[in-house]
Design a protein around this motif. Structure first.
Motif, PDB file in Angstrom:
ATOM      1  N   PHE A 102       0.841  -1.201   0.000  1.00 22.24           N
ATOM      2  CA  PHE A 102       0.000   0.000   0.000  1.00 22.24           C
ATOM      3  C   PHE A 102       0.878   1.255   0.000  1.00 22.24           C
ATOM      4  CE2 PHE A 102      -3.836  -2.118   2.370  1.00 22.24           C
ATOM      5  CZ  PHE A 102      -4.171  -2.806   1.205  1.00 22.24           C
ATOM      6  N   ARG A 103       1.924   1.252   0.826  1.00 24.26           N
ATOM      7  CA  ARG A 103       2.808   2.422   0.934  1.00 24.26           C
ATOM      8  C   ARG A 103       3.621   2.642  -0.340  1.00 24.26           C
ATOM      9  NH1 ARG A 103       3.787  -0.278   5.611  1.00 24.26           N
ATOM     10  NH2 ARG A 103       2.476   0.409   7.327  1.00 24.26           N
ATOM     11  N   GLU A 104       3.948   1.562  -1.039  1.00 24.36           N
ATOM     12  CA  GLU A 104       4.751   1.658  -2.260  1.00 24.36           C
ATOM     13  C   GLU A 104       3.933   2.050  -3.490  1.00 24.36           C
ATOM     14  OE1 GLU A 104       6.577  -2.158  -2.692  1.00 24.36           O
ATOM     15  OE2 GLU A 104       8.061  -1.786  -1.128  1.00 24.36           O
ATOM     16  N   LEU A 111      -2.997   1.320  -5.933  1.00 25.58           N
ATOM     17  CA  LEU A 111      -3.451   1.106  -4.555  1.00 25.58           C
ATOM     18  C   LEU A 111      -4.772   0.341  -4.554  1.00 25.58           C
ATOM     19  CD1 LEU A 111      -2.981   1.727  -1.519  1.00 25.58           C
ATOM     20  CD2 LEU A 111      -4.316   3.809  -1.874  1.00 25.58           C
ATOM     21  N   VAL A 136      -4.111   1.864   6.931  1.00 24.61           N
ATOM     22  CA  VAL A 136      -2.982   2.165   6.047  1.00 24.61           C
ATOM     23  C   VAL A 136      -3.501   2.504   4.653  1.00 24.61           C
ATOM     24  CG1 VAL A 136      -0.913   1.226   4.938  1.00 24.61           C
ATOM     25  CG2 VAL A 136      -1.357   0.743   7.352  1.00 24.61           C
ATOM     26  N   TYR A 137      -4.468   1.732   4.173  1.00 24.32           N
ATOM     27  CA  TYR A 137      -5.046   1.962   2.849  1.00 24.32           C
ATOM     28  C   TYR A 137      -5.669   3.360   2.778  1.00 24.32           C
ATOM     29  CZ  TYR A 137      -7.948   1.341  -1.315  1.00 24.32           C
ATOM     30  OH  TYR A 137      -8.529   1.488  -2.551  1.00 24.32           O
ATOM     31  N   GLN A 139      -5.096   5.997   4.633  1.00 25.04           N
ATOM     32  CA  GLN A 139      -4.060   7.017   4.752  1.00 25.04           C
ATOM     33  C   GLN A 139      -3.325   7.192   3.422  1.00 25.04           C
ATOM     34  OE1 GLN A 139      -0.925   5.966   7.474  1.00 25.04           O
ATOM     35  NE2 GLN A 139      -0.302   8.088   7.761  1.00 25.04           N
ATOM     36  N   GLU A 140      -2.943   6.085   2.806  1.00 27.72           N
ATOM     37  CA  GLU A 140      -2.212   6.162   1.533  1.00 27.72           C
ATOM     38  C   GLU A 140      -3.102   6.708   0.414  1.00 27.72           C
ATOM     39  OE1 GLU A 140       1.070   5.775   1.149  1.00 27.72           O
ATOM     40  OE2 GLU A 140       1.062   5.506   3.317  1.00 27.72           O
ATOM     41  N   LYS A 141      -4.368   6.336   0.424  1.00 32.37           N
ATOM     42  CA  LYS A 141      -5.288   6.836  -0.593  1.00 32.37           C
ATOM     43  C   LYS A 141      -5.431   8.354  -0.455  1.00 32.37           C
ATOM     44  CE  LYS A 141      -9.816   6.234  -2.617  1.00 32.37           C
ATOM     45  NZ  LYS A 141     -11.164   5.764  -2.453  1.00 32.37           N
ATOM     46  N   LEU A 144      -2.268  10.019  -1.812  1.00 35.32           N
ATOM     47  CA  LEU A 144      -2.189   9.968  -3.273  1.00 35.32           C
ATOM     48  C   LEU A 144      -3.185  10.898  -3.943  1.00 35.32           C
ATOM     49  CD1 LEU A 144      -1.617   6.139  -3.833  1.00 35.32           C
ATOM     50  CD2 LEU A 144       0.010   7.974  -4.306  1.00 35.32           C
TER      51      LEU A 144
END
Length: 147
Positions: A102-104, A111, A136-137, A139-141, A144
């Motif tokens: 997810f972070r990458e 994602l 985590v998903y 946060q990363e979304k 992005l």
């Protein structure tokens, strides 16, 4: 006259499509650079790394994006492996692996692909693990979409 059929090589395991160097490194708690090579045998994976040689079950690896999606038979292999380890859910390293993926992710669509894959295997993960991955998903979304 009957001819005898002899195989020149053993068939590859169906779960071998999920084997990646990143997953091997995370499973064995080593760096990717330490892995010299790995050999996909019929029933097991043989990993050669700096200071170690290990046999690893294909059923230890989480599914990845970019190959055929997991099928019912794959879930059977994973469930049997967990039962042999006396575990109810997938190993903790699966959660770390997916969190890192997810972070990458470099785009929302990438994602989303990883998120959909986790959605397919969510029954293999504990409720707590799934919640941490959802955080985590999200946060990363958010990152992005806003940067």
């Amino acid at each position: 006259m009957l001819t005898k059929f002899s195989r020149k090589s053993t068939p590859r395991n169906k779960l071998s499509r999920f084997v990646t160097k990143e997953a091997i490194a995370r499973l064995l708690k080593i760096k990717v650079e330490q892995i010299y090579r790995f050999e996909c045998w019929a029933h097991i994976l043989y990993v050669h790394a700096k200071g170690m040689s290990r046999f690893v079950s294909y059923a230890d690896f989480p599914p990845v994006v970019g190959v055929e999606s997991p099928s019912g038979l794959d879930f059977g292999y994973w469930k049997r492996r967990m039962a042999s380890l006396k575990e109810r859910y997938a190993p903790d390293f699966w959660v770390d692996f997916y969190g890192e993926k997810f972070r990458e992710a470099v785009s929302v669509s990438e994602l989303l692909e990883w998120g959909e894959l986790v959605g397919v295997v969510k029954l293999m993960l504990s409720r707590i693990a799934l919640e941490s991955l959802r955080k985590v998903y999200a946060q990363e979304k958010s990152l992005l979409e806003h940067f």
